[in-house]
Design a protein around this motif. Structure first.
Motif, PDB file in Angstrom:
ATOM      1  N   LEU A   1       4.371  -1.894   4.369  1.00 46.11           N
ATOM      2  CA  LEU A   1       3.438  -2.524   5.310  1.00 46.11           C
ATOM      3  C   LEU A   1       2.550  -3.538   4.593  1.00 46.11           C
ATOM      4  N   GLU A   2       2.153  -3.181   3.392  1.00 46.76           N
ATOM      5  CA  GLU A   2       1.307  -4.096   2.632  1.00 46.76           C
ATOM      6  C   GLU A   2       2.073  -5.390   2.328  1.00 46.76           C
ATOM      7  N   PHE A   3       3.282  -5.220   1.884  1.00 46.54           N
ATOM      8  CA  PHE A   3       4.119  -6.376   1.556  1.00 46.54           C
ATOM      9  C   PHE A   3       4.345  -7.238   2.797  1.00 46.54           C
ATOM     10  N   ALA A   4       4.419  -6.579   3.947  1.00 46.09           N
ATOM     11  CA  ALA A   4       4.663  -7.323   5.189  1.00 46.09           C
ATOM     12  C   ALA A   4       3.388  -7.949   5.744  1.00 46.09           C
ATOM     13  N   GLY A   5       2.275  -7.818   5.032  1.00 43.21           N
ATOM     14  CA  GLY A   5       1.089  -8.550   5.435  1.00 43.21           C
ATOM     15  C   GLY A   5      -0.043  -7.760   6.043  1.00 43.21           C
ATOM     16  N   HIS A   6       0.104  -6.443   6.118  1.00 45.57           N
ATOM     17  CA  HIS A   6      -1.002  -5.637   6.631  1.00 45.57           C
ATOM     18  C   HIS A   6      -2.030  -5.380   5.546  1.00 45.57           C
ATOM     19  N   GLU A   7      -3.245  -5.151   5.998  1.00 53.22           N
ATOM     20  CA  GLU A   7      -4.205  -4.544   5.094  1.00 53.22           C
ATOM     21  C   GLU A   7      -3.967  -3.037   5.246  1.00 53.22           C
ATOM     22  N   VAL A   8      -3.702  -2.363   4.134  1.00 50.13           N
ATOM     23  CA  VAL A   8      -3.309  -0.952   4.239  1.00 50.13           C
ATOM     24  C   VAL A   8      -4.345  -0.050   3.590  1.00 50.13           C
ATOM     25  N   ILE A   9      -4.670   1.030   4.285  1.00 47.21           N
ATOM     26  CA  ILE A   9      -5.526   2.057   3.678  1.00 47.21           C
ATOM     27  C   ILE A   9      -4.649   3.290   3.446  1.00 47.21           C
ATOM     28  N   ARG A  10      -4.536   3.683   2.198  1.00 45.10           N
ATOM     29  CA  ARG A  10      -3.733   4.864   1.830  1.00 45.10           C
ATOM     30  C   ARG A  10      -4.661   6.063   1.843  1.00 45.10           C
ATOM     31  N   TRP A  11      -4.363   6.976   2.720  1.00 51.11           N
ATOM     32  CA  TRP A  11      -5.326   8.036   3.030  1.00 51.11           C
ATOM     33  C   TRP A  11      -4.741   9.406   2.748  1.00 51.11           C
ATOM     34  N   ASN A  12      -5.408  10.150   1.897  1.00 54.93           N
ATOM     35  CA  ASN A  12      -4.998  11.536   1.650  1.00 54.93           C
ATOM     36  C   ASN A  12      -5.942  12.463   2.413  1.00 54.93           C
ATOM     37  N   TYR A  13      -5.463  12.973   3.518  1.00 57.24           N
ATOM     38  CA  TYR A  13      -6.277  13.815   4.393  1.00 57.24           C
ATOM     39  C   TYR A  13      -6.131  15.267   3.934  1.00 57.24           C
ATOM     40  N   LEU A  14      -6.983  15.652   3.009  1.00 56.67           N
ATOM     41  CA  LEU A  14      -6.870  16.991   2.417  1.00 56.67           C
ATOM     42  C   LEU A  14      -7.140  18.092   3.437  1.00 56.67           C
ATOM     43  N   GLY A  15      -6.382  19.151   3.332  1.00 54.00           N
ATOM     44  CA  GLY A  15      -6.672  20.343   4.128  1.00 54.00           C
ATOM     45  C   GLY A  15      -7.727  21.155   3.392  1.00 54.00           C
ATOM     46  N   ASP A  16      -8.993  20.815   3.623  1.00 58.17           N
ATOM     47  CA  ASP A  16     -10.050  21.444   2.831  1.00 58.17           C
ATOM     48  C   ASP A  16     -11.119  22.104   3.702  1.00 58.17           C
ATOM     49  N   TRP A  17     -10.748  22.437   4.935  1.00 56.86           N
ATOM     50  CA  TRP A  17     -11.712  23.107   5.803  1.00 56.86           C
ATOM     51  C   TRP A  17     -10.988  24.073   6.726  1.00 56.86           C
ATOM     52  N   GLY A  18     -11.671  25.114   7.155  1.00 57.41           N
ATOM     53  CA  GLY A  18     -11.040  26.059   8.065  1.00 57.41           C
ATOM     54  C   GLY A  18     -11.330  27.489   7.627  1.00 57.41           C
ATOM     55  N   THR A  19     -11.055  28.400   8.542  1.00 54.03           N
ATOM     56  CA  THR A  19     -11.424  29.802   8.303  1.00 54.03           C
ATOM     57  C   THR A  19     -10.802  30.380   7.037  1.00 54.03           C
ATOM     58  N   GLN A  20      -9.649  29.853   6.616  1.00 49.88           N
ATOM     59  CA  GLN A  20      -9.027  30.442   5.423  1.00 49.88           C
ATOM     60  C   GLN A  20      -9.936  30.354   4.199  1.00 49.88           C
TER      61      GLN A  20
END
Ligand code: ARG
Length: 571
Positions: A153-172
């Protein structure tokens, strides 16, 4: 060139859809033409005639209008058109390819800018492992596929945000904290955090069977965490940091980086206001003490956004995060690279986004399981974080053996460097060369083979091209006039399709289309230089062919780079 040809056909066909493809030789047969199109089929339907009649009509039209382009047009049963291009048309294209150099493949801007959303901003969310738990094969696939899509997507001209959505919340995490307080040891956690924390969590579950009161204890610890209890807060932060350190070891080996590490925990404050708003707007309602969003209109089961014990959910956090991505990040594309198993979750999320009038292009980029000997073994050892690192290391080790066999004389240092690139490349390519939606197979021999559809084969082809260029010394300036032989013309045509493939994948989100293209290209090149003299060709032809070799090597490098795979100069 290809655009021009499509435009020409399009002028006759209007809005009808058709394809112009490289004419590949039928098995055992002879190629008819350079390019072919199926345009006569939709055209025939529109005119109410047979495809052959439509093809003849189209041929007449193109012979007249495309006289500058085509040297010959042929109608083939049951209605295809095959074209031979004039050599000068292909030569001009070659000049464009050589002129673009390392930039070849970037889809061209249209008059209205890039053919993307108005902001051209894309969030690609991938990897998303959970803290205090081992990263598993599903996360690995997400990491590899997501990174490739972000590159494309970046190469094709988008501004890209690479996002690591950590599983860091919840009852566990209440349970992990409770278990740590009962049985934990600081020193042990520091030594191998993820393994120890995951072990504590597993033990907690085991002991809950005997001692049901533990469950309440876990919930209580989570409640304290949510309301900002200092001790729990510190424990959680520590677990999180230690987990991230271990994850980074894997990312470093794989050459993966993120722009954003925002996980589920980032939304804990926004959840209550969000639920209140959904209730107020009549989007959500109470049901048996819980809060749900009915989704009958979408033919989906109701979405649970708050449990009867007031706990919020994975989905609630996703709604808050998507809202932020659209409103604050101004993304007009959001890609979630997550396994097939979470389909319903994303259908519900996107349905709620529609109700909330969040505008954008949201896609669940699904993928299947990994099947095969080693991965079966891996999943039975699933409790161990180490398992994934072991697979990565094994890939590098096996690559090392391949190099050893090929280049025994090389220095240890160099072998090591190459093994790293080839091993990681093999692992990634194995994933990216198979259609992502299906389950993929995992076969070490195939992955590391220097012959088949594998990263080592492509990397080896690249290195061979570079070796020719080294032997040649300087490449003289390009004189395209000498190019006329079919072998050269066809190789140029193959290269001409690269930007199209990139553009296609930036819309289909199917990286295996790039892999297939590169494999095809590599085979074509290997075939070419087995048959055609390059260094020994007559002076001016030699120059032009060196340019061709150079352009092909750059295309291989760019294409592999898009897949997150490196190249080496010799192997
Ligand atoms: N952490 C989740 C898991 O391991 C995946 C998160 C996917 N992304 C999302 N926005 N829900 O299953």
């Amino acid at each position: 060139m290809l655009e021009r040809i499509r435009e020409l056909i399009g002028e006759k066909l209007g809005d009808l859809r058709f394809e112009v493809l490289l004419a590949d030789p039928p098995a055992g047969g002879e190629v008819r033409g350079h390019l072919s199109t199926n345009a006569a089929f939709p055209f025939a339907k529109q005119m109410g005639v047979s495809p052959i009649v439509a093809a003849e009509e189209l041929k007449k039209y193109l012979e007249e209008k495309g006289a500058d382009f085509f040297s010959k047009i042929e109608v083939a049963e049951p209605g295809f058109l095959n074209f031979w291009l004039k050599p000068e048309v292909i030569r001009e294209e070659f000049e464009r390819i050589v002129g673009a150099g390392k930039e070849w493949g970037r889809p061209r801007k249209t008059r209205k800018g890039f053919a993307h959303g108005p902001r051209g901003k894309a969030i690609v969310e991938y990897s998303q492992p959970n803290i205090a738990k081992p990263m598993h094969v599903g996360h690995l696939r997400s990491t590899i596929i997501g990174d490739a899509l972000a590159n494309i997507l970046e190469f094709a001209g988008h501004e890209v945000i690479r996002w690591n959505y950590l599983g860091d919340w919840g009852t566990q995490f209440g349970k992990v904290i409770a278990a740590y307080k009962l049985w934990g040891d600081k020193y042990e956690v520091e030594k191998t955090p993820v393994e120890v924390l995951a072990g504590l969590y597993a033990r907690f579950h085991e002991e809950m069977k005997q001692d049901p009161a533990l469950e309440a204890r876990g919930s209580e610890e989570f409640r304290k965490l949510e309301t900002g209890d200092k001790e729990n807060r510190e424990l959680w932060e520590w677990f999180r940091e230690e987990s991230i350190k271990e994850l980074n070891k894997i990312y470093k080996l794989l050459g993966i980086e993120f722009d954003e590490w925002k996980g589920e925990s980032s939304y804990r404050e926004s959840l209550l206001p969000l639920i209140a708003l959904l209730l107020e707007r009549g989007i959500a309602r109470e049901s048996e003490g819980a809060i749900i969003v009915p989704l009958e209109k979408f033919n989906l089961p109701p979405a649970l956004i708050r449990k009867s014990d007031e706990g919020t959910l994975y989905l609630t956090r996703d709604i808050a995060s998507l809202e932020e991505r659209v409103k604050n990040y101004q993304a007009d594309k959001v890609l979630y690279v997550v396994d097939n198993g979470q389909s319903l979750h994303f259908q519900q999320l996107f349905a709620i986004a529609e109700i909330l009038d969040l505008k954008g292009n949201f896609s669940h980029i699904k993928f299947g399981l990994v099947l095969g000997e080693d991965l079966k073994k891996l999943s039975t050892r699933a409790g161990r974080h180490i398992a994934l690192l072991e697979v990565i290391n094994e890939a590098v080790e096996r690559a090392r053996k391949v190099i050893e066999g090929k280049q025994p004389e090389m220095s240890d240092e160099e072998k090591k460097e190459i093994a790293q690139v080839v091993g990681i490349g093999a692992l990634k390519y194995n994933d990216l060369s198979q259609s992502r939606v299906a389950d993929i197979t995992f076969d070490w021999d195939k992955m590391l083979s220097l012959q088949g559809n594998s990263a080592p084969y492509l990397q080896y082809t690249y290195a061979r091209l570079k070796s020719i260029l080294r032997k040649a010394g300087n490449t003289p300036s390009l004189e395209v006039g000498v190019i006329g032989k079919e072998a050269d013309l066809r190789l140029i045509l193959k290269l001409a399709f690269f930007p199209e493939v990139v553009k296609e994948v930036s819309e289909s989100y199917l990286p295996h289309q790039i892999a297939n293209y590169l494999y095809d290209l590599a085979r074509a090149i290997n075939d070419y230089y087995e048959k055609e003299p390059i260094l020994k060709a007559e002076e001016s032809l030699r120059g032009a062919r060196l340019h061709l070799i150079k352009a092909a090597s750059e295309t291989l490098k760019t294409g592999l780079g898009l897949l997150g795979i490196g190249v080496v100069e010799r192997m």
